[in-house]
Write an enzyme that holds these catalytic residues in place. Structure first.
Site, short mmCIF file in Angstrom:
data_model
loop_
_atom_site.label_atom_id
_atom_site.label_comp_id
_atom_site.label_asym_id
_atom_site.label_seq_id
_atom_site.Cartn_x
_atom_site.Cartn_y
_atom_site.Cartn_z
N HIS A 190 -10.60 -11.53 3.56
CA HIS A 190 -10.96 -11.82 4.54
C HIS A 190 -12.85 -12.94 4.86
CE1 HIS A 190 -7.50 -10.13 6.25
NE2 HIS A 190 -7.95 -9.57 6.82
N ASP B 134 -1.99 -0.96 2.36
CA ASP B 134 -1.92 -0.34 4.20
C ASP B 134 -0.74 -0.70 4.47
OD1 ASP B 134 -2.53 -3.46 3.32
OD2 ASP B 134 -4.38 -2.99 5.19
#
Length: 389
Positions: free
Chosen positions: A134, A259
């Site tokens: 990110h 995740d």
């Protein structure tokens, strides 16, 4: 298939630590490493310590002003207003002492992996402490200070001039890497993730396809919330095989976020260890098919650090090293060491019991939505759809 593989690790990778209550905890890397060691699947001879990336290497992607801001923040000398402009000191990405030093080792670990592969010392290398996808050119975001994946791809392009396929299976869109190469036809990015309608960072739509000469080299496959194994693997496998055939990469860099599992507290997907056995096997197959085996695997997200991340990431190494995922009971030594420190009951096997997945009444509808996303992705390329073949 047994391949020459190396595993990047030292305690330097564990110092990237915001605070004790932050969901991003690099103890995951230690838990993974010890799980492999206690299972007899990782030897000292397999391990290569990371080096610290230089400022010049970090600046292959990040702006000088941003790197200097991170350094000042490391010494608690960056004013709050200035910090916010650079995405630092937020709830997601708080400032911590020596953050530049710790982040530079994560980047250096990934660059070490690149050099191990492209020097010919190994076919495959993992740096599970990396995968901070990110991070932006001049801004921290989503737990990520420096974007080691983007830096490594720039490093590969400048030093080795290879065409790179970046594959991101994190539940969150790999936005930082996508935007870094959005106009570059020599870097193809593919991210499968939970739809941004419900999840950070809110991007990663199918129609994000790249710009200028890079148009057509960005691929996104958003899947619906509560997607389960069967649908995830169906659309992922089809998409990745088609994208690899289209792009024909020289090297694969994968970000292996853990995740998408139903235990993860930060996403809404309902997958199990089944996908983490299959994802690296497909990447491994394609690396040999197109890249003479050249594959670098990074970590990423994964916020159930006790039950999920160690097993999922360990399977990346198992496939790299042995060609197959592990199965059966986990080593009792690992369970005994960590069970008193874990707030949840530790798993006892590499596989999950299927009963852990909650009943999803919209299963058929979710699968149909994911199939539509896949068809849209294929339509936006020069590829034929499966129906045309």
């Amino acid at each position: 298939m047994t391949c020459t593989a190396k595993y990047i690790f030292s305690e330097d990778l564990l110092h990237y630590h915001f605070h004790k209550d932050h969901p991003f905890d690099q103890k995951r890397v230690l838990l993974t490493t010890e799980l492999l060691q206690y299972a007899g699947l990782l030897n000292d001879s397999d391990i290569v310590p990371p080096r610290k990336a230089t400022d010049e290497e970090i600046k292959l992607f990040h702006d000088h002003a941003y790197v200097e801001a991170v350094k000042r923040a490391s010494k608690q000398s960056l004013p709050e207003q200035e910090a916010v402009e650079f995405g630092l000191g937020t709830e997601d990405t708080p400032i911590f002492p020596d953050m530049h030093h710790a982040s530079a080792f994560l980047v250096g670990g990934t660059l070490t992996a690149v050099d191990e592969v492209l020097s010919g010392r190994a076919k495959h290398v993992s740096n599970l402490g990396g995968g901070l996808h990110h991070g932006f050119k001049r801004k921290a975001s989503g737990f990520c200070i420096y974007n080691d994946g983007a830096i490594a791809i720039r490093y590969i392009r400048e030093k080795y001039n290879l065409r790179v396929l970046y594959v991101d299976t994190d539940a969150h869109h790999g936005d930082g890497v996508q935007w870094a190469f959005y106009d570059d036809p020599n870097v193809c990015t593919f991210s499968i993730h939970e739809t941004g309608r419900y999840l950070f960072p809110g991007t990663g739509n199918v129609n994000e396809r790249g710009i200028k000469k890079g148009h057509g080299y960005s691929f996104n496959l958003p899947v619906d919330a509560f997607t389960e194994d069967e649908s995830f693997l169906c659309v992922f496998t089809t998409a990745l095989k088609e994208i690899a055939a289209f792009f024909k990469p020289d090297i694969i860099v994968s970000q292996n976020g853990a995740d998408a599992h139903c235990y993860d507290p930060l996403s809404h997907l309902c997958c199990t260890m089944t996908i983490y056995e299959t994802i690296p096997q497909l990447t491994h197959q394609l690396a040999h098919q197109y890249c003479n085996g050249k594959w670098i695997a990074l970590g990423g997200g994964g916020y159930d650090m006790w039950r999920v991340a160690p097993r999922a990431w360990a399977q990346v190494w198992n496939v790299m090293h042995l060609g197959l995922p592990a199965s059966g009971p986990l080593p009792e030594k690992w369970i005994s060491k960590w069970k008193e420190k874990s707030p949840v009951a530790l798993p006892t096997h590499w596989e999950d019991d299927p009963s852990i997945v909650p009943y999803i009444p919209r299963k058929e509808e979710i699968s149909e939505k994911n199939d539509i996303s896949l068809r849209q992705l294929l339509k936006y390329t020069t590829l034929n759809t499966p129906a045309d073949k």
